[in-house]
Design a protein around this motif. Structure first.
Motif, PDB file in Angstrom:
ATOM      1  N   GLY A  18       0.798  -1.218   0.000  1.00 23.59           N
ATOM      2  CA  GLY A  18       0.000   0.000   0.000  1.00 23.59           C
ATOM      3  C   GLY A  18       0.832   1.269   0.000  1.00 23.59           C
ATOM      4  O   GLY A  18       2.041   1.265  -0.280  1.00 23.59           O
ATOM      5  N   PRO A  19       0.207   2.396   0.361  1.00 21.35           N
ATOM      6  CA  PRO A  19       0.863   3.706   0.272  1.00 21.35           C
ATOM      7  C   PRO A  19       1.990   3.910   1.277  1.00 21.35           C
ATOM      8  O   PRO A  19       2.742   4.886   1.152  1.00 21.35           O
ATOM      9  CB  PRO A  19      -0.289   4.682   0.537  1.00 21.35           C
ATOM     10  CG  PRO A  19      -1.316   3.901   1.289  1.00 21.35           C
ATOM     11  CD  PRO A  19      -1.200   2.510   0.763  1.00 21.35           C
ATOM     12  N   THR A  20       2.119   3.041   2.268  1.00 22.43           N
ATOM     13  CA  THR A  20       3.237   3.189   3.212  1.00 22.43           C
ATOM     14  C   THR A  20       4.565   2.763   2.605  1.00 22.43           C
ATOM     15  O   THR A  20       5.618   3.017   3.186  1.00 22.43           O
ATOM     16  CB  THR A  20       2.980   2.366   4.493  1.00 22.43           C
ATOM     17  OG1 THR A  20       2.816   0.990   4.143  1.00 22.43           O
ATOM     18  CG2 THR A  20       1.735   2.868   5.217  1.00 22.43           C
ATOM     19  N   TRP A  21       4.517   2.121   1.443  1.00 29.95           N
ATOM     20  CA  TRP A  21       5.739   1.711   0.750  1.00 29.95           C
ATOM     21  C   TRP A  21       6.170   2.808  -0.225  1.00 29.95           C
ATOM     22  O   TRP A  21       5.367   3.277  -1.038  1.00 29.95           O
ATOM     23  CB  TRP A  21       5.502   0.417  -0.013  1.00 29.95           C
ATOM     24  CG  TRP A  21       5.405  -0.784   0.877  1.00 29.95           C
ATOM     25  CD1 TRP A  21       4.333  -1.175   1.615  1.00 29.95           C
ATOM     26  CD2 TRP A  21       6.434  -1.743   1.127  1.00 29.95           C
ATOM     27  NE1 TRP A  21       4.623  -2.324   2.307  1.00 29.95           N
ATOM     28  CE2 TRP A  21       5.909  -2.696   2.030  1.00 29.95           C
ATOM     29  CE3 TRP A  21       7.749  -1.902   0.672  1.00 29.95           C
ATOM     30  CZ2 TRP A  21       6.646  -3.784   2.484  1.00 29.95           C
ATOM     31  CZ3 TRP A  21       8.488  -2.977   1.116  1.00 29.95           C
ATOM     32  CH2 TRP A  21       7.944  -3.905   2.014  1.00 29.95           C
ATOM     33  N   SER A  22       7.431   3.205  -0.150  1.00 31.47           N
ATOM     34  CA  SER A  22       7.984   4.184  -1.089  1.00 31.47           C
ATOM     35  C   SER A  22       8.543   3.445  -2.298  1.00 31.47           C
ATOM     36  O   SER A  22       9.287   2.467  -2.145  1.00 31.47           O
ATOM     37  CB  SER A  22       9.099   4.990  -0.422  1.00 31.47           C
ATOM     38  OG  SER A  22       8.599   5.703   0.684  1.00 31.47           O
ATOM     39  N   ARG A  23       8.201   3.920  -3.473  1.00 34.97           N
ATOM     40  CA  ARG A  23       8.597   3.253  -4.716  1.00 34.97           C
ATOM     41  C   ARG A  23       9.675   4.053  -5.436  1.00 34.97           C
ATOM     42  O   ARG A  23       9.551   5.275  -5.588  1.00 34.97           O
ATOM     43  CB  ARG A  23       7.378   3.051  -5.622  1.00 34.97           C
ATOM     44  CG  ARG A  23       6.421   1.987  -5.091  1.00 34.97           C
ATOM     45  CD  ARG A  23       5.052   2.020  -5.742  1.00 34.97           C
ATOM     46  NE  ARG A  23       4.303   0.790  -5.494  1.00 34.97           N
ATOM     47  CZ  ARG A  23       3.704   0.497  -4.348  1.00 34.97           C
ATOM     48  NH1 ARG A  23       3.754   1.366  -3.347  1.00 34.97           N
ATOM     49  NH2 ARG A  23       3.056  -0.647  -4.187  1.00 34.97           N
ATOM     50  N   TYR A  24      10.724   3.338  -5.869  1.00 38.61           N
ATOM     51  CA  TYR A  24      11.842   3.976  -6.552  1.00 38.61           C
ATOM     52  C   TYR A  24      12.204   3.164  -7.794  1.00 38.61           C
ATOM     53  O   TYR A  24      12.241   1.934  -7.751  1.00 38.61           O
ATOM     54  CB  TYR A  24      13.064   4.059  -5.634  1.00 38.61           C
ATOM     55  CG  TYR A  24      12.857   4.902  -4.401  1.00 38.61           C
ATOM     56  CD1 TYR A  24      13.055   6.280  -4.431  1.00 38.61           C
ATOM     57  CD2 TYR A  24      12.457   4.308  -3.206  1.00 38.61           C
ATOM     58  CE1 TYR A  24      12.860   7.055  -3.291  1.00 38.61           C
ATOM     59  CE2 TYR A  24      12.264   5.072  -2.065  1.00 38.61           C
ATOM     60  CZ  TYR A  24      12.467   6.448  -2.117  1.00 38.61           C
ATOM     61  OH  TYR A  24      12.269   7.208  -0.989  1.00 38.61           O
ATOM     62  N   ALA A  25      12.503   3.866  -8.870  1.00 41.73           N
ATOM     63  CA  ALA A  25      12.878   3.191 -10.110  1.00 41.73           C
ATOM     64  C   ALA A  25      14.290   2.625 -10.033  1.00 41.73           C
ATOM     65  O   ALA A  25      14.606   1.635 -10.695  1.00 41.73           O
ATOM     66  CB  ALA A  25      12.769   4.159 -11.284  1.00 41.73           C
ATOM     67  N   SER A  26      15.135   3.231  -9.227  1.00 43.18           N
ATOM     68  CA  SER A  26      16.524   2.795  -9.120  1.00 43.18           C
ATOM     69  C   SER A  26      16.946   2.819  -7.656  1.00 43.18           C
ATOM     70  O   SER A  26      16.532   3.713  -6.900  1.00 43.18           O
ATOM     71  CB  SER A  26      17.438   3.728  -9.921  1.00 43.18           C
ATOM     72  OG  SER A  26      18.804   3.524  -9.588  1.00 43.18           O
ATOM     73  N   PRO A  27      17.786   1.893  -7.240  1.00 48.36           N
ATOM     74  CA  PRO A  27      18.298   1.954  -5.863  1.00 48.36           C
ATOM     75  C   PRO A  27      19.085   3.224  -5.591  1.00 48.36           C
ATOM     76  O   PRO A  27      19.166   3.673  -4.441  1.00 48.36           O
ATOM     77  CB  PRO A  27      19.174   0.693  -5.749  1.00 48.36           C
ATOM     78  CG  PRO A  27      19.444   0.249  -7.143  1.00 48.36           C
ATOM     79  CD  PRO A  27      18.269   0.699  -7.958  1.00 48.36           C
ATOM     80  N   LEU A  28      19.650   3.819  -6.636  1.00 47.73           N
ATOM     81  CA  LEU A  28      20.403   5.061  -6.457  1.00 47.73           C
ATOM     82  C   LEU A  28      19.499   6.237  -6.133  1.00 47.73           C
ATOM     83  O   LEU A  28      19.974   7.282  -5.655  1.00 47.73           O
ATOM     84  CB  LEU A  28      21.221   5.358  -7.722  1.00 47.73           C
ATOM     85  CG  LEU A  28      22.280   4.317  -8.091  1.00 47.73           C
ATOM     86  CD1 LEU A  28      22.978   4.707  -9.381  1.00 47.73           C
ATOM     87  CD2 LEU A  28      23.293   4.156  -6.965  1.00 47.73           C
ATOM     88  N   ASP A  29      18.203   6.089  -6.390  1.00 49.61           N
ATOM     89  CA  ASP A  29      17.245   7.166  -6.085  1.00 49.61           C
ATOM     90  C   ASP A  29      16.843   7.187  -4.611  1.00 49.61           C
ATOM     91  O   ASP A  29      16.226   8.156  -4.158  1.00 49.61           O
ATOM     92  CB  ASP A  29      15.968   7.005  -6.928  1.00 49.61           C
ATOM     93  CG  ASP A  29      16.225   7.166  -8.417  1.00 49.61           C
ATOM     94  OD1 ASP A  29      17.226   7.809  -8.774  1.00 49.61           O
ATOM     95  OD2 ASP A  29      15.422   6.624  -9.216  1.00 49.61           O
ATOM     96  N   VAL A  30      17.164   6.148  -3.876  1.00 50.33           N
ATOM     97  CA  VAL A  30      16.742   6.055  -2.477  1.00 50.33           C
ATOM     98  C   VAL A  30      17.617   6.959  -1.625  1.00 50.33           C
ATOM     99  O   VAL A  30      18.841   6.800  -1.591  1.00 50.33           O
ATOM    100  CB  VAL A  30      16.833   4.603  -1.964  1.00 50.33           C
ATOM    101  CG1 VAL A  30      16.419   4.519  -0.497  1.00 50.33           C
ATOM    102  CG2 VAL A  30      15.949   3.689  -2.824  1.00 50.33           C
ATOM    103  N   PRO A  31      17.016   7.927  -0.919  1.00 53.04           N
ATOM    104  CA  PRO A  31      17.830   8.823  -0.086  1.00 53.04           C
ATOM    105  C   PRO A  31      18.348   8.108   1.157  1.00 53.04           C
ATOM    106  O   PRO A  31      17.698   7.217   1.692  1.00 53.04           O
ATOM    107  CB  PRO A  31      16.846   9.934   0.294  1.00 53.04           C
ATOM    108  CG  PRO A  31      15.498   9.282   0.235  1.00 53.04           C
ATOM    109  CD  PRO A  31      15.586   8.249  -0.860  1.00 53.04           C
ATOM    110  N   VAL A  32      19.518   8.490   1.591  1.00 52.29           N
ATOM    111  CA  VAL A  32      20.109   7.951   2.814  1.00 52.29           C
ATOM    112  C   VAL A  32      20.220   9.094   3.819  1.00 52.29           C
ATOM    113  O   VAL A  32      20.793  10.134   3.522  1.00 52.29           O
ATOM    114  CB  VAL A  32      21.498   7.339   2.548  1.00 52.29           C
ATOM    115  CG1 VAL A  32      22.146   6.904   3.851  1.00 52.29           C
ATOM    116  CG2 VAL A  32      21.379   6.166   1.601  1.00 52.29           C
ATOM    117  N   GLY A  33      19.681   8.873   5.015  1.00 53.33           N
ATOM    118  CA  GLY A  33      19.739   9.910   6.036  1.00 53.33           C
ATOM    119  C   GLY A  33      18.528  10.814   6.004  1.00 53.33           C
ATOM    120  O   GLY A  33      17.595  10.632   5.257  1.00 53.33           O
TER     121      GLY A  33
END
Length: 298
Positions: A283-298
Motif C-alpha cells: 500500500g501507500p506506506t511503501w515508497s517506490r523507486y525506479a533505481s536503488p540510487l534514487d533512495v535517499p540515505v539519512g
C-alpha cells in the motif's frame, strides 16, 4: 525518525542487495534475507546470494542456512527471524532484503493462524509430495479446493502439499482458514519500507546480463555439484531458475545457448509475477523507486 526496521523489496535483479548494504552501513544495521530461495544451501550463484566481497563488512543473516531437502514455511522463516533479532547487538537496525512478498507480509501483518496438522496427515501428504508428480498433486487440489488451486502455481509442490494437508485436517477450503492473523513483528508506521520498480525494459536487460554473469561465475559447475550433493528431488531443485536448464546442458540434452535463453525467459516471467504482487499488495506506506540510487540515505 530512526526506523525500527528497513524493508527492501523488489523483483529479481533490481539491485536490492547493494541497496541493503548501503542502508545497513549508514544506519549501523544488519541484513536479513527475505527471499525464499536464498535461504537454501547449495546454489549461491543461481539464487544470487551476495558474495562475501559484496557484503561491505555488514553482517548478513538467514542466507543458505536451510537444507534443500527440507520444506521451509513462512512460519519457520519468521521464527528464524525472531531468533536472529533477539541475538543482534542492541540498537542494530534490521534491514530486510528480498523478493518474497509473503515474508514481508509476515513481518508487518503476521501469519495466517492455521491449525496444527496432525503428524499422520502431515506424513501422508509429505510422503505423497515426494513420490507423486506435481501435476497430479495440483489436480487433487483442484478437485478439493478449486479456489485455492487458482492461487497456487501448478509447479509449486511445497505450497500445494501444504494446502492439501490443511484441507485434509480441517475439511474446509483455505479461504475460510485465512480469517485470523497473528500479529506482525513491526509497526508499519515505524519502518522504512522501500520497493524497487525499475522500468520494464531496463529490468529485462539486467536479468539477461545477470544470468550471463552467473555462467561466467561458474553456475554450470554449481548445478552439477548441487545434483551430486542433493539429487533432483529437493524442493529447491524445482524452484531455482536455471538449475533445470543447466542440468540439461550437463546431460547433453540442450546447448548452453538454449539453456540461457530458457532461464532468462523464466526469470523475466518470475519478475513480472513479483511486480504484480508488490503492486497489488503493498500500500501507500511503501515508497517506490525506479533505481536503488534514487533512495535517499539519512
Amino acid at each position: 525518525m530512526r526506523p525500527d526496521a528497513i524493508l527492501i523489496a523488489g523483483p529479481t535483479a533490481s539491485g536490492k542487495s547493494a541497496l541493503a548494504v548501503r542502508l545497513a552501513s549508514h544506519f549501523d544495521g544488519a541484513v536479513l534475507n527475505t527471499d525464499a530461495l536464498q535461504v537454501y544451501d547449495g546454489l549461491r550463484i543461481l539464487t544470487a546470494r551476495p558474495r562475501e566481497s559484496e557484503m561491505g563488512n555488514v553482517a548478513h543473516h538467514l542466507y543458505g542456512h536451510v537444507s534443500p531437502h527440507k520444506p521451509y514455511s513462512v512460519g519457520e522463516w519468521r521464527r528464524d527471524v525472531e531468533a536472529t533479532l533477539s541475538a543482534l547487538p542492541p540498537q542494530t537496525i534490521p534491514v530486510f532484503c528480498g523478493g518474497t512478498g509473503l515474508y514481508f507480509r509476515a513481518l508487518l501483518m503476521g501469519l495466517d493462524d492455521f491449525p496444527t496438522v496432525p503428524e499422520p496427515i502431515r506424513s501422508y501428504w509429505r510422503n505423497l509430495g515426494e513420490t507423486t508428480a506435481v501435476a497430479s498433486l495440483h489436480a487433487e487440489l483442484v478437485r478439493r479446493d478449486p479456489d485455492a488451486a487458482l492461487t497456487i502455481r501448478p509447479t509449486d509442490r511445497q505450497r500445494i502439499v501444504r494446502a492439501l494437508e490443511l484441507i485434509d485436517t480441517t475439511t474446509r477450503p483455505l479461504a475460510e482458514l485465512r480469517t485470523n492473523l497473528t500479529g506482525g513483528l513491526f509497526d508499519p508506521a515505524r519502518v522504512m519500507a522501500i520497493v524497487l520498480v525499475p522500468p520494464r525494459n531496463e529490468l529485462r536487460e539486467r536479468i539477461a546480463q545477470r544470468f550471463h554473469a552467473m555462467l561466467a561465475d561458474g553456475a554450470l559447475d554449481e548445478a552439477v555439484e548441487f545434483r551430486e550433493r542433493f539429487g533432483d528431488g529437493a524442493p529447491l531443485a524445482e524452484k531455482a531458475i536455471g538449475l533445470r536448464e543447466l542440468l540439461g546442458v550437463a546431460n547433453g540434452t540442450s546447448s548452453l545457448e538454449q539453456a540461457a535463453e530458457s532461464a532468462i525467459t523464466r526469470s523475466r516471467q518470475y519478475a513480472k509475477r513479483q511486480e504484480t504482487w508488490f503492486r497489488n499488495q503493498f500500500g501507500p506506506t511503501w515508497s517506490r523507486y525506479a533505481s536503488p540510487l534514487d533512495v535517499p540515505v539519512g
